[in-house]
Write an enzyme that holds these catalytic residues in place. Structure first.
Site, PDB file in Angstrom:
ATOM      1  CG  ASP A   1       2.804   4.294  -4.377  1.00  0.00           C
ATOM      2  OD1 ASP A   1       2.842   5.403  -3.827  1.00  0.00           O
ATOM      3  OD2 ASP A   1       2.080   3.360  -4.006  1.00  0.00           O
TER       4      ASP A   1
ATOM      5  CG  HIS B   1      -2.071   0.871   1.238  1.00  0.00           C
ATOM      6  ND1 HIS B   1      -2.415   1.667   0.185  1.00  0.00           N
ATOM      7  CD2 HIS B   1      -2.972   1.165   2.225  1.00  0.00           C
ATOM      8  CE1 HIS B   1      -3.468   2.405   0.516  1.00  0.00           C
ATOM      9  NE2 HIS B   1      -3.818   2.120   1.752  1.00  0.00           N
TER      10      HIS B   1
ATOM     11  CG  HIS C   1      -4.436   0.650  -8.176  1.00  0.00           C
ATOM     12  ND1 HIS C   1      -5.738   0.610  -7.767  1.00  0.00           N
ATOM     13  CD2 HIS C   1      -3.800   1.544  -7.375  1.00  0.00           C
ATOM     14  CE1 HIS C   1      -5.879   1.451  -6.760  1.00  0.00           C
ATOM     15  NE2 HIS C   1      -4.729   2.029  -6.493  1.00  0.00           N
TER      16      HIS C   1
HETATM   17  N1  ACO Z   1       4.307  -6.980 -11.084  1.00  0.00           N
HETATM   18  C1  ACO Z   1       4.144  -8.170 -11.717  1.00  0.00           C
HETATM   19  N2  ACO Z   1       3.002  -8.852 -11.768  1.00  0.00           N
HETATM   20  C2  ACO Z   1       1.944  -8.307 -11.132  1.00  0.00           C
HETATM   21  C3  ACO Z   1       2.030  -7.081 -10.459  1.00  0.00           C
HETATM   22  C4  ACO Z   1       3.264  -6.415 -10.448  1.00  0.00           C
HETATM   23  N3  ACO Z   1       3.416  -5.242  -9.835  1.00  0.00           N
HETATM   24  N4  ACO Z   1       0.828  -6.786  -9.923  1.00  0.00           N
HETATM   25  C5  ACO Z   1       0.016  -7.796 -10.242  1.00  0.00           C
HETATM   26  N5  ACO Z   1       0.699  -8.718 -10.978  1.00  0.00           N
HETATM   27  C6  ACO Z   1       0.163  -9.938 -11.590  1.00  0.00           C
HETATM   28  C7  ACO Z   1      -0.026 -11.043 -10.544  1.00  0.00           C
HETATM   29  O1  ACO Z   1       1.110 -11.852 -10.445  1.00  0.00           O
HETATM   30  C8  ACO Z   1      -1.215 -11.769 -11.119  1.00  0.00           C
HETATM   31  O2  ACO Z   1      -0.758 -12.560 -12.180  1.00  0.00           O
HETATM   32  P1  ACO Z   1      -1.409 -14.034 -12.442  1.00  0.00           P
HETATM   33  O3  ACO Z   1      -2.827 -13.748 -12.827  1.00  0.00           O
HETATM   34  O4  ACO Z   1      -0.570 -14.613 -13.518  1.00  0.00           O
HETATM   35  O5  ACO Z   1      -1.305 -14.752 -11.135  1.00  0.00           O
HETATM   36  C9  ACO Z   1      -2.083 -10.671 -11.700  1.00  0.00           C
HETATM   37  O6  ACO Z   1      -1.154  -9.626 -12.067  1.00  0.00           O
HETATM   38  C10 ACO Z   1      -3.134 -10.117 -10.733  1.00  0.00           C
HETATM   39  O7  ACO Z   1      -2.456  -9.743  -9.548  1.00  0.00           O
HETATM   40  P2  ACO Z   1      -3.139  -9.671  -8.105  1.00  0.00           P
HETATM   41  O8  ACO Z   1      -2.077  -9.730  -7.062  1.00  0.00           O
HETATM   42  O9  ACO Z   1      -4.258 -10.671  -8.039  1.00  0.00           O
HETATM   43  O10 ACO Z   1      -3.788  -8.224  -8.140  1.00  0.00           O
HETATM   44  P3  ACO Z   1      -4.337  -7.439  -6.887  1.00  0.00           P
HETATM   45  O11 ACO Z   1      -5.417  -6.566  -7.388  1.00  0.00           O
HETATM   46  O12 ACO Z   1      -4.647  -8.345  -5.748  1.00  0.00           O
HETATM   47  O13 ACO Z   1      -3.069  -6.579  -6.431  1.00  0.00           O
HETATM   48  C11 ACO Z   1      -1.541  -4.834  -6.083  1.00  0.00           C
HETATM   49  C12 ACO Z   1      -2.929  -5.233  -6.593  1.00  0.00           C
HETATM   50  C13 ACO Z   1      -1.347  -5.338  -4.639  1.00  0.00           C
HETATM   51  C14 ACO Z   1      -1.414  -3.315  -6.072  1.00  0.00           C
HETATM   52  C15 ACO Z   1      -0.481  -5.480  -7.019  1.00  0.00           C
HETATM   53  O14 ACO Z   1      -0.654  -5.021  -8.345  1.00  0.00           O
HETATM   54  C16 ACO Z   1       0.948  -5.217  -6.552  1.00  0.00           C
HETATM   55  O15 ACO Z   1       1.455  -5.942  -5.689  1.00  0.00           O
HETATM   56  N6  ACO Z   1       1.639  -4.158  -7.119  1.00  0.00           N
HETATM   57  C17 ACO Z   1       2.954  -3.811  -6.700  1.00  0.00           C
HETATM   58  C18 ACO Z   1       2.885  -3.033  -5.403  1.00  0.00           C
HETATM   59  C19 ACO Z   1       2.366  -1.609  -5.640  1.00  0.00           C
HETATM   60  O16 ACO Z   1       2.776  -0.901  -6.541  1.00  0.00           O
HETATM   61  N7  ACO Z   1       1.449  -1.202  -4.721  1.00  0.00           N
HETATM   62  C20 ACO Z   1       0.903   0.150  -4.738  1.00  0.00           C
HETATM   63  C21 ACO Z   1      -0.543   0.142  -5.071  1.00  0.00           C
HETATM   64  S1  ACO Z   1      -1.123   1.785  -5.137  1.00  0.00           S
HETATM   65  C22 ACO Z   1      -1.418   2.197  -3.549  1.00  0.00           C
HETATM   66  O17 ACO Z   1      -1.619   1.418  -2.657  1.00  0.00           O
HETATM   67  C23 ACO Z   1      -1.420   3.602  -3.285  1.00  0.00           C
END
Ligand code: ACO
Length: 438
Positions: free
Chosen positions: A378, A283, A322
């Site tokens: 971010d 987050h 996201h």
């Molecule tokens: N890099 C690579 N792959 C990713 C990323 C990423 N940053 N984010 C999601 N994926 C992939 C997952 O591996 C998954 O792939 P799969 O379907 O082959 O298993 C798919 O995309 C869906 O991912 P989820 O984790 O189910 O998506 P969710 O909506 O739960 O997660 C989150 C969202 C936590 C923001 C995620 O994208 C992430 O971890 N991003 C990196 C951290 C980040 O930048 N956080 C800031 C968010 S903005 C904020 O809070 C202000």
């Protein structure tokens, strides 16, 4: 309709009424008609669907609240597929840079931008509540020199609770407004004191002549000069960054604020919990991770290797993806512009070139395209903060300052909503059946 509210797909009409959902329980052959209101069904309606007299009824299983609306809200609208973010109906692109952070805070809390007279009174109130009780200063003194500034912020906001016992009167309008002013006013002071403590520098008291962001810069960076003069471009950039972070509907930290608020403690207790939720790397901690990731990549030539590891599932591309935005985060676009303004004062942060190239390569790659992974807020914010000489530990703290009005607006809306009850989710028990100590 917000991105978290899924539009019902057209199906063969089986119901005499258009605004209902017909469900047949194949275990019993019974049919149920569930009202649809504002695109949602009440989850408690599912409880009527029982397989027998002693059945609890059907529940919805939704870890991470992927498809659960926990409240009705008039504050922030997001359409993640289209990349839309609006505060009280105003598109973020129209607000950022044109309205100050304090005007936006007022908008979030009250529903309208302040008139000139209201704005003057509001700014005066905030400016005159920035000081901390001297005992709070001593409380901060108690932390180890290497304590993370976000940990200090979290604890100190919680520590305000016993300093303001009247804050428990959350349904008294005047008392509630006073705590809202205090939290918006004092958060930058606590944040700056946390930074000064961590760096071993004496605390700098607030300067009432300066703007909200300008005063924060003074409390952070002032040394021996009689009066600190904040750079107007940097103060403005920081103000815009606060605006971009001011609210984002029911995210992890805001939901935490509402959940704690639902048991009706004072807002300091709820805000401390929200800071805790924001602390996590998924987050508010993501921008810190972005900078560490870009530093680790080190050079544009190493990007393909990094992307390969992300695609192999070894790493996540921090600052990408996201829960709500399945399109370019509109805030990331604005932040990219702010970055150039900041670099005109600070000099160019070399990490920006790696970030831009990384974004270009990722947005062209099937892995990211098919998963709708775009840069989020971010991805660029950390690069700006680093150029402004903030240590990475301060990044989530800056996020918390910006988000405080949003948390408070959502908390206030929640406690005043007659529909709201104490938050208490269910579980699906998977443990042992009854057993006995032999
Ligand atoms: N890099 C690579 N792959 C990713 C990323 C990423 N940053 N984010 C999601 N994926 C992939 C997952 O591996 C998954 O792939 P799969 O379907 O082959 O298993 C798919 O995309 C869906 O991912 P989820 O984790 O189910 O998506 P969710 O909506 O739960 O997660 C989150 C969202 C936590 C923001 C995620 O994208 C992430 O971890 N991003 C990196 C951290 C980040 O930048 N956080 C800031 C968010 S903005 C904020 O809070 C202000």
């Amino acid at each position: 309709m917000s991105a978290m509210t899924v539009a019902p797909k057209p199906v063969t009409p089986v119901s005499p009424s258009r605004d209902t959902l017909s469900v047949t329980d194949n275990r019993t052959g019974m049919s149920y008609e569930i009202p649809i209101h504002e695109g949602a069904i009440r989850a408690t309606e599912l409880r009527k669907i029982k397989s027998g007299a002693d059945d609890f009824g059907v529940v919805s299983y939704d870890p991470g609240f992927m498809n659960t609306a926990a409240c009705r809200s008039a504050i922030t609208y997001i359409d993640g597929d289209k990349g839309i973010l609006r505060y009280r109906g105003y598109p973020i692109e129209e607000i950022a840079g044109k309205k100050s952070f304090l005007e936006v805070a007022y908008l979030l809390l009250n529903g309208e931008f302040p008139t000139a007279a209201q704005s003057d009174a509001w700014v005066y109130e905030i400016t005159h509540h920035t000081f901390l009780h001297e005992n709070i200063k001593k409380f901060i003194d108690g932390f180890q020199h290497d304590a993370h500034t976000m940990g200090i912020l979290l604890s100190t906001i919680g520590a305000l609770s016993p300093f303001y016992p009247d804050a428990k009167k959350i349904f008294d309008d005047e008392t509630r407004q006073k705590q809202i002013v205090r939290l918006i006013a004092k958060t930058p002071t606590i944040a700056a004191f946390a930074y000064r403590h961590a760096t071993g520098l004496p605390y700098v008291y607030p300067d009432n002549d300066l703007s909200y962001a300008g005063n924060f810069l003074s409390m952070l960076w002032k040394t021996t000069e009689v009066k600190y003069q904040p750079d107007p471009i940097l103060a403005r950039a920081l103000d815009v960054l606060f605006v971009l972070h001011a609210d984002h509907e029911q995210n992890c930290s805001t939901s935490t604020m509402r959940v704690i608020g639902s048991s009706q403690p004072d807002p300091y207790s709820a805000a401390a919990g929200a800071v805790g939720a924001l602390y996590g790397p998924l987050h508010g901690g993501a921008n810190e991770q972005v900078v560490r990731m870009l530093e680790g990549i080190g050079s544009v030539k190493n990007i393909p290797e990094h992307i390969k590891r992300v695609k192999a599932g070894e790493l996540r591309l921090m600052g990408f993806g996201h829960r709500v935005y399945k399109n370019y985060d509109p805030r990331a676009r604005i932040i990219k512009r702010v970055a150039e303004e900041v670099f005109s004062v600070t000099g160019r942060n070399p990490l920006i070139d790696i970030a831009i190239e990384l974004e270009k390569i990722a947005l062209d790659d099937e892995y990211f395209i098919s998963r709708k992974l775009y840069p989020n807020v971010d991805f660029y914010s950390g690069i700006i903060y680093q150029a402004m000489h903030f240590p990475v530990e301060m990044f989530p703290v800056l996020f918390a300052i910006g988000r405080m009005p949003g948390w408070l607006a959502q908390w206030q809306e929640g406690i005043l909503d007659p529909d709201q009850k104490i938050a208490r989710p269910l579980q699906i028990y998977t443990g042992a059946g009854e057993r006995h100590i032999s």
